[in-house]
Design a protein around this motif. Structure first.
Motif, PDB file in Angstrom:
ATOM      1  N   LEU A  79       0.825  -1.207   0.000  1.00  0.00           N
ATOM      2  CA  LEU A  79       0.000   0.000   0.000  1.00  0.00           C
ATOM      3  C   LEU A  79       0.859   1.257   0.000  1.00  0.00           C
ATOM      4  CD1 LEU A  79      -2.748  -1.036   2.599  1.00  0.00           C
ATOM      5  CD2 LEU A  79      -3.012  -0.896   0.113  1.00  0.00           C
ATOM      6  N   ALA A  80       2.021   1.187   0.620  1.00  0.00           N
ATOM      7  CA  ALA A  80       2.899   2.359   0.721  1.00  0.00           C
ATOM      8  C   ALA A  80       3.421   2.809  -0.636  1.00  0.00           C
ATOM      9  CB  ALA A  80       4.065   2.061   1.658  1.00  0.00           C
ATOM     10  N   LYS A  81       3.311   1.965  -1.643  1.00  0.00           N
ATOM     11  CA  LYS A  81       3.751   2.332  -2.986  1.00  0.00           C
ATOM     12  C   LYS A  81       2.742   3.234  -3.699  1.00  0.00           C
ATOM     13  CE  LYS A  81       6.641  -1.762  -3.733  1.00  0.00           C
ATOM     14  NZ  LYS A  81       6.695  -2.173  -2.322  1.00  0.00           N
ATOM     15  N   ASP A  82       1.565   3.391  -3.120  1.00  0.00           N
ATOM     16  CA  ASP A  82       0.516   4.258  -3.671  1.00  0.00           C
ATOM     17  C   ASP A  82       0.723   5.675  -3.151  1.00  0.00           C
ATOM     18  OD1 ASP A  82      -1.822   5.644  -4.308  1.00  0.00           O
ATOM     19  OD2 ASP A  82      -3.121   3.923  -3.925  1.00  0.00           O
ATOM     20  N   ASP A  83       1.019   6.613  -4.044  1.00  0.00           N
ATOM     21  CA  ASP A  83       1.329   7.986  -3.626  1.00  0.00           C
ATOM     22  C   ASP A  83       0.134   8.730  -3.039  1.00  0.00           C
ATOM     23  OD1 ASP A  83       3.946   7.737  -4.365  1.00  0.00           O
ATOM     24  OD2 ASP A  83       3.680   8.617  -6.357  1.00  0.00           O
ATOM     25  N   SER A  84      -1.069   8.186  -3.170  1.00  0.00           N
ATOM     26  CA  SER A  84      -2.232   8.834  -2.569  1.00  0.00           C
ATOM     27  C   SER A  84      -2.422   8.429  -1.109  1.00  0.00           C
ATOM     28  CB  SER A  84      -3.503   8.498  -3.363  1.00  0.00           C
ATOM     29  OG  SER A  84      -3.865   7.143  -3.182  1.00  0.00           O
ATOM     30  N   LEU A  85      -1.609   7.486  -0.641  1.00  0.00           N
ATOM     31  CA  LEU A  85      -1.729   6.971   0.719  1.00  0.00           C
ATOM     32  C   LEU A  85      -0.484   7.300   1.522  1.00  0.00           C
ATOM     33  CD1 LEU A  85      -3.031   3.361  -0.099  1.00  0.00           C
ATOM     34  CD2 LEU A  85      -4.401   5.411   0.343  1.00  0.00           C
ATOM     35  N   LEU A  86      -0.668   7.484   2.825  1.00  0.00           N
ATOM     36  CA  LEU A  86       0.442   7.577   3.765  1.00  0.00           C
ATOM     37  C   LEU A  86       0.280   6.427   4.752  1.00  0.00           C
ATOM     38  CD1 LEU A  86       2.906   8.803   5.081  1.00  0.00           C
ATOM     39  CD2 LEU A  86       1.413  10.431   6.260  1.00  0.00           C
ATOM     40  N   VAL A  87       1.113   5.420   4.602  1.00  0.00           N
ATOM     41  CA  VAL A  87       1.050   4.227   5.452  1.00  0.00           C
ATOM     42  C   VAL A  87       1.988   4.423   6.639  1.00  0.00           C
ATOM     43  CG1 VAL A  87       1.510   1.759   5.567  1.00  0.00           C
ATOM     44  CG2 VAL A  87       0.440   2.735   3.520  1.00  0.00           C
ATOM     45  N   ILE A  88       1.477   4.152   7.835  1.00  0.00           N
ATOM     46  CA  ILE A  88       2.243   4.304   9.074  1.00  0.00           C
ATOM     47  C   ILE A  88       2.106   3.016   9.879  1.00  0.00           C
ATOM     48  CG2 ILE A  88       2.466   5.601  11.224  1.00  0.00           C
ATOM     49  CD1 ILE A  88       1.130   7.966   9.774  1.00  0.00           C
ATOM     50  N   GLY A 145      -9.179  -6.131   0.604  1.00  0.00           N
ATOM     51  CA  GLY A 145     -10.437  -5.676   0.014  1.00  0.00           C
ATOM     52  C   GLY A 145     -11.208  -4.763   0.948  1.00  0.00           C
ATOM     53  N   ASP A 146     -11.299  -5.135   2.221  1.00  0.00           N
ATOM     54  CA  ASP A 146     -12.008  -4.309   3.194  1.00  0.00           C
ATOM     55  C   ASP A 146     -11.320  -2.958   3.362  1.00  0.00           C
ATOM     56  OD1 ASP A 146     -13.676  -6.455   3.531  1.00  0.00           O
ATOM     57  OD2 ASP A 146     -12.870  -7.058   5.482  1.00  0.00           O
ATOM     58  N   ILE A 147     -10.001  -2.985   3.390  1.00  0.00           N
ATOM     59  CA  ILE A 147      -9.251  -1.744   3.603  1.00  0.00           C
ATOM     60  C   ILE A 147      -9.401  -0.806   2.417  1.00  0.00           C
ATOM     61  CG2 ILE A 147      -6.914  -0.807   3.865  1.00  0.00           C
ATOM     62  CD1 ILE A 147      -6.379  -3.596   5.364  1.00  0.00           C
ATOM     63  N   ARG A 148      -9.304  -1.347   1.217  1.00  0.00           N
ATOM     64  CA  ARG A 148      -9.453  -0.498   0.030  1.00  0.00           C
ATOM     65  C   ARG A 148     -10.860   0.070  -0.070  1.00  0.00           C
ATOM     66  NH1 ARG A 148      -5.169  -0.132  -3.137  1.00  0.00           N
ATOM     67  NH2 ARG A 148      -3.546  -1.752  -3.075  1.00  0.00           N
ATOM     68  N   SER A 149     -11.838  -0.683   0.400  1.00  0.00           N
ATOM     69  CA  SER A 149     -13.209  -0.179   0.413  1.00  0.00           C
ATOM     70  C   SER A 149     -13.329   1.018   1.347  1.00  0.00           C
ATOM     71  CB  SER A 149     -14.172  -1.297   0.849  1.00  0.00           C
ATOM     72  OG  SER A 149     -15.504  -0.825   0.905  1.00  0.00           O
ATOM     73  N   ILE A 150     -12.701   0.943   2.531  1.00  0.00           N
ATOM     74  CA  ILE A 150     -12.728   2.075   3.463  1.00  0.00           C
ATOM     75  C   ILE A 150     -11.994   3.267   2.868  1.00  0.00           C
ATOM     76  CG2 ILE A 150     -12.059   2.874   5.763  1.00  0.00           C
ATOM     77  CD1 ILE A 150     -12.218  -0.053   6.688  1.00  0.00           C
ATOM     78  N   VAL A 151     -10.872   3.012   2.204  1.00  0.00           N
ATOM     79  CA  VAL A 151     -10.101   4.094   1.582  1.00  0.00           C
ATOM     80  C   VAL A 151     -10.943   4.811   0.529  1.00  0.00           C
ATOM     81  CG1 VAL A 151      -8.137   4.593   0.075  1.00  0.00           C
ATOM     82  CG2 VAL A 151      -7.840   3.114   2.063  1.00  0.00           C
ATOM     83  N   ARG A 152     -11.694   4.059  -0.258  1.00  0.00           N
ATOM     84  CA  ARG A 152     -12.533   4.686  -1.296  1.00  0.00           C
ATOM     85  C   ARG A 152     -13.592   5.595  -0.686  1.00  0.00           C
ATOM     86  NH1 ARG A 152     -11.922  -0.436  -3.838  1.00  0.00           N
ATOM     87  NH2 ARG A 152     -13.867  -1.197  -2.904  1.00  0.00           N
TER      88      ARG A 152
END
Length: 265
Positions: A79-88, A145-152
Motif C-alpha cells: 500500500l505504501a507504494k501508492d502515492d495517494s496513501l500515507l502508510v504508518i 479488500g475491506d481496507i481499500r473499500s474504506i479508503v474509497r
C-alpha cells in the motif's frame, strides 16, 4: 410455398445477425466510455494532482509477537507504494508478554489504538493486526479488500499543506483552508524500512519486515481553520533511526485525521 418460407427465414436470420453485431459494437463503445477516467483530457492523459494534495492515512497496529501480523505487514509495504496513501506502522506493546518483547513497539501506539477503540467506529477494537483509515473506520489489517473499500469512502478534502524552506534551512509547513474545528498538527519521524529477526514467541525464527515505523512524534501546535505556518528547525529532523518525516492534522481526542503530507526533504 416452402421456397418462399425458406427465403423469409434466411432473410430474417441475416437481419438478426446484423442487429446482433450492431448491439455488440454499441456495447463495446459504451464500455470504453465508462472506463475513461473522469478527469482525463481529450488526449487520454489524466490531469496531475496538486503537489500539496493531502494523503489518506493508513495506520497499521501490529506486533512482532502476533503470528497473524506478517501478512498485514506485507500488505502495508504494498500500500505504501501508492502515492495517494500515507502508510504508518504502529507496533503495540500488549503482546510482549507472549515471550518476545517487540523491539519497535511504543506505548504511545498502544494508547492511540485504545483511544480509537473507544470511539466505536466500524472495525474498532484493540487487536492486531488492525488498520485504521484517517483515524476513523478500521478493519483486520490483512484484509486488503475491506481496507481499500474504506479508503474509497474516506474523505480527502482537508486543508492544503505547503512545504517550503527558509533562508536559514528551516522547513516551513503552511496550512491553509477554512474549518470550524480545531486540529492538532504533529510531526512524525518515520523509518521507511525495518527488518527484525525474531528470537522467540509466536514468530520465533522468522525475519519480519516493517514499513514507515513511527520513531517519534512532536506536537507543532494547532490549526484552527485559518492560514498558519509552523517552522521546523533542522534539529527536529534529525531523529535517530528516521529517514522520512510527515505532518499529520488530527481532531482532538484521537479524532478524524483531516490532512497529511510527507515532507519534501
Amino acid at each position: 410455398m416452402s421456397k418462399t418460407i425458406l427465403s423469409i427465414m434466411v432473410a430474417g436470420a441475416a437481419f438478426a445477425g446484423f442487429m446482433g453485431t450492431q448491439v455488440t459494437q454499441l456495447s463495446a463503445a459504451s464500455s470504453e466510455v465508462v472506463a475513461t477516467p473522469a478527469n482525463a483530457s481529450d488526449g487520454g492523459t489524466q490531469s496531475p494532482e496538486p503537489a500539496n494534495k493531502g494523503r489518506t492515512v493508513i495506520e497499521l497496529f501490529t506486533s512482532q509477537g502476533c503470528s497473524s501480523c506478517p501478512p498485514a505487514d506485507m500488505l502495508a509495504n504494498r500500500l505504501a507504494k501508492d502515492d495517494s496513501l500515507l502508510v504508518i506502522s504502529r507496533p503495540v506493546t500488549y503482546w510482549d508478554r507472549l515471550g518476545w518483547k517487540d523491539t519497535l513497539a511504543r506505548g504511545e501506539n498502544t494508547r492511540l489504538q485504545r483511544a480509537y477503540a473507544s470511539k466505536g467506529n466500524s472495525g474498532s477494537g484493540v487487536y492486531t493486526p488492525q488498520i485504521v483509515v484517517n483515524g476513523g473506520d478500521g478493519a483486520v489489517g490483512s484484509r486488503e479488500g475491506d481496507i481499500r473499500s474504506i479508503v474509497r469512502r474516506a474523505r480527502n478534502d482537508g486543508p492544503d499543506i505547503q512545504i517550503d524552506r527558509d533562508d536559514v534551512g528551516q522547513v516551513i509547513v503552511t496550512i491553509s483552508g477554512k474549518s470550524r474545528h480545531m486540529a492538532s498538527v504533529s510531526l512524525l519521524a518515520l523509518s521507511s524500512s525495518e527488518t527484525v529477526q525474531i528470537g522467540r514467541g509466536e514468530n520465533g525464527g522468522r525475519k519480519l519486515h516493517y514499513t514507515n515505523v513511527v520513531k517519534a512524534e512532536t506536537n507543532l501546535g494547532s490549526w484552527q481553520g485559518q492560514a498558519v505556518s509552523f517552522p521546523i528547525a533542522p534539529a527536529k529532523l534529525n531523529q535517530a533511526g528516521a529517514d522520512k518525516y510527515a505532518v499529520i492534522l488530527q481532531r482532538p481526542g484521537a479524532g478524524a485525521i483531516v490532512g497529511a503530507r510527507l515532507l519534501d526533504i
